[in-house]
Design a protein around this motif. Sequence first.
Motif, PDB file in Angstrom:
ATOM      1  N   ASN A 357       0.821  -1.215   0.000  1.00 53.09           N
ATOM      2  CA  ASN A 357       0.000   0.000   0.000  1.00 53.09           C
ATOM      3  C   ASN A 357       0.852   1.260   0.000  1.00 53.09           C
ATOM      4  OD1 ASN A 357      -2.047  -1.833   0.219  1.00 53.09           O
ATOM      5  ND2 ASN A 357      -2.528  -1.382   2.349  1.00 53.09           N
ATOM      6  N   ARG A 358       1.978   1.215   0.706  1.00 55.77           N
ATOM      7  CA  ARG A 358       2.844   2.395   0.795  1.00 55.77           C
ATOM      8  C   ARG A 358       3.434   2.751  -0.564  1.00 55.77           C
ATOM      9  NH1 ARG A 358       4.708   1.345   5.248  1.00 55.77           N
ATOM     10  NH2 ARG A 358       6.447   0.002   4.709  1.00 55.77           N
ATOM     11  N   ILE A 359       3.813   1.744  -1.340  1.00 58.23           N
ATOM     12  CA  ILE A 359       4.362   2.007  -2.670  1.00 58.23           C
ATOM     13  C   ILE A 359       3.285   2.574  -3.594  1.00 58.23           C
ATOM     14  CG2 ILE A 359       5.395   0.932  -4.719  1.00 58.23           C
ATOM     15  CD1 ILE A 359       6.749  -1.072  -2.863  1.00 58.23           C
ATOM     16  N   ILE A 360       2.057   2.054  -3.489  1.00 56.62           N
ATOM     17  CA  ILE A 360       0.955   2.578  -4.295  1.00 56.62           C
ATOM     18  C   ILE A 360       0.674   4.035  -3.931  1.00 56.62           C
ATOM     19  CG2 ILE A 360      -1.493   2.324  -4.846  1.00 56.62           C
ATOM     20  CD1 ILE A 360      -1.203  -0.674  -4.378  1.00 56.62           C
ATOM     21  N   SER A 361       0.709   4.337  -2.631  1.00 59.39           N
ATOM     22  CA  SER A 361       0.514   5.728  -2.193  1.00 59.39           C
ATOM     23  C   SER A 361       1.596   6.638  -2.743  1.00 59.39           C
ATOM     24  CB  SER A 361       0.500   5.795  -0.664  1.00 59.39           C
ATOM     25  OG  SER A 361      -0.602   5.100  -0.125  1.00 59.39           O
ATOM     26  N   ASP A 362       2.841   6.159  -2.747  1.00 58.50           N
ATOM     27  CA  ASP A 362       3.944   6.944  -3.300  1.00 58.50           C
ATOM     28  C   ASP A 362       3.743   7.196  -4.786  1.00 58.50           C
ATOM     29  OD1 ASP A 362       5.143   7.069  -0.842  1.00 58.50           O
ATOM     30  OD2 ASP A 362       6.613   5.499  -1.227  1.00 58.50           O
ATOM     31  N   MET A 363       3.227   6.208  -5.502  1.00 61.48           N
ATOM     32  CA  MET A 363       2.967   6.371  -6.936  1.00 61.48           C
ATOM     33  C   MET A 363       1.994   7.523  -7.175  1.00 61.48           C
ATOM     34  SD  MET A 363       0.926   3.838  -9.567  1.00 61.48           S
ATOM     35  CE  MET A 363      -0.663   4.459  -8.977  1.00 61.48           C
TER      36      MET A 363
END
Length: 448
Positions: A357-363
């Motif tokens: 989820n954190r990587i998706i948020s960063d995207m």
Amino acid sequence: MLNIIKVREDKGPIKFEKDEAKKGFFKVKEGTNTYINDDGSFSELDLRSRVEPWLSSLFQSEHLSLLLGSGLSSAIQYEATESSDNGMSALDFNNTKYKDKIKEFATKSAEKSGRGKPNIEDYIRVANELLRGLEISESDKDEEEVLRNELNTIIENFTRNISNIENTIAIAELDKREKAFQLLVSFLMSFASRTGTRDRLHIFTTNYDRLIEEGADIAGLHLIDRFVGSLNPIFRASRLDIDMHYNPPGIRGEPRYLEGVAKYTKLHGSIDWVETDTNNIRRIGMPFGAKTLTPFLEAANVSENYQKVMIYPNSSKDRETAEYPYVELFRDFAAALCRPNSTLVVYGYSFGDDHINRIISDMLTIPSTHLVIISFNDKEKRIMNFYEKCGHSDQISLLIGEDIANIKALTSLYLPKSAIDKNSIKMAELIKARIPTKDDKTGREDKE
């Protein structure tokens, strides 16, 4: 059953349900602001005309990634067998004296991440951490051996559960099995059918089974991953950006992308990934539908040591993402998503892993990126919680609910057709150039 949709210029999620009085129609839930007719009803074709063109345009983004969770395996298994099981239910520890502590901490970990009830990954992670602590302290050698043996049994049973999912699909009735795989092939090719001028589709999955690989084989879709070799491919951290090209007849020095190729990454490992005695990660030759992993472990010279199987223990602290080979897999995930003009489509993933989820948020911090979430349901409300808390709702499209996100409805109505049809594209361009649209007429009248 309640459905949720948000596409195109929708300012917020639109909630609707089947209209029992009119077959093939939906009605908007009261209190929902929408563009729909005054009576709040619309048909499947109305919805298709709004969703399919939007997804078609997103799927031709410069960079396209697809994240698949256990929901895909469950959907295909249900179509083939009329039942489904994701194999992730917890398996209790019974022999170790620390069984209550393992359950307690696994439950706390699941609650902290928002998953609610702990799954098998939580139990394996906590048991691994406890085992490591006993190894370091050397305070209870007997209990250390008991825990190691029971952990090995737990992982063995887990791999058998995953193998059983494959087996139930492989031995299903021929007619049902063929229809299920036709749906899978149509689903995958809707995403993989990209023109040669676009970057490759990159498929990511948190699943341990090989259903995607089997579907790709049937579809003739070539998957490129980090493994190199033929008989027992080895995971290579030094993998270059390998691709497949061809030289058109009569043209030299201008290679073009070969169609039907996609990149593939299994973020949480796989039941056929094994750490060998030489410290290599190998993919063993285990057929789709095999009931047990045991004979294939023997061939890999690790006997029945199931702790050598590369199963990713879920971690709220991301400890495992800093270890090999997961560091390479998550680096690929972040590198594929976090770049301009990138679209990520999520299907069957419940947003229960914080590190993903954190990587998706960063995207989403990049304004030109877009996220499409397709899910059969959202029982735990994790998807809507992510949508509300990420702060980038304008960059998110939603298709949630069993009436619009089931595999049959998706492939037949809402996903783009699984072909690169340049003739249709050219025809649409010619029609637009020759026949004035409603907007064109309105513009001319305003000028006059």
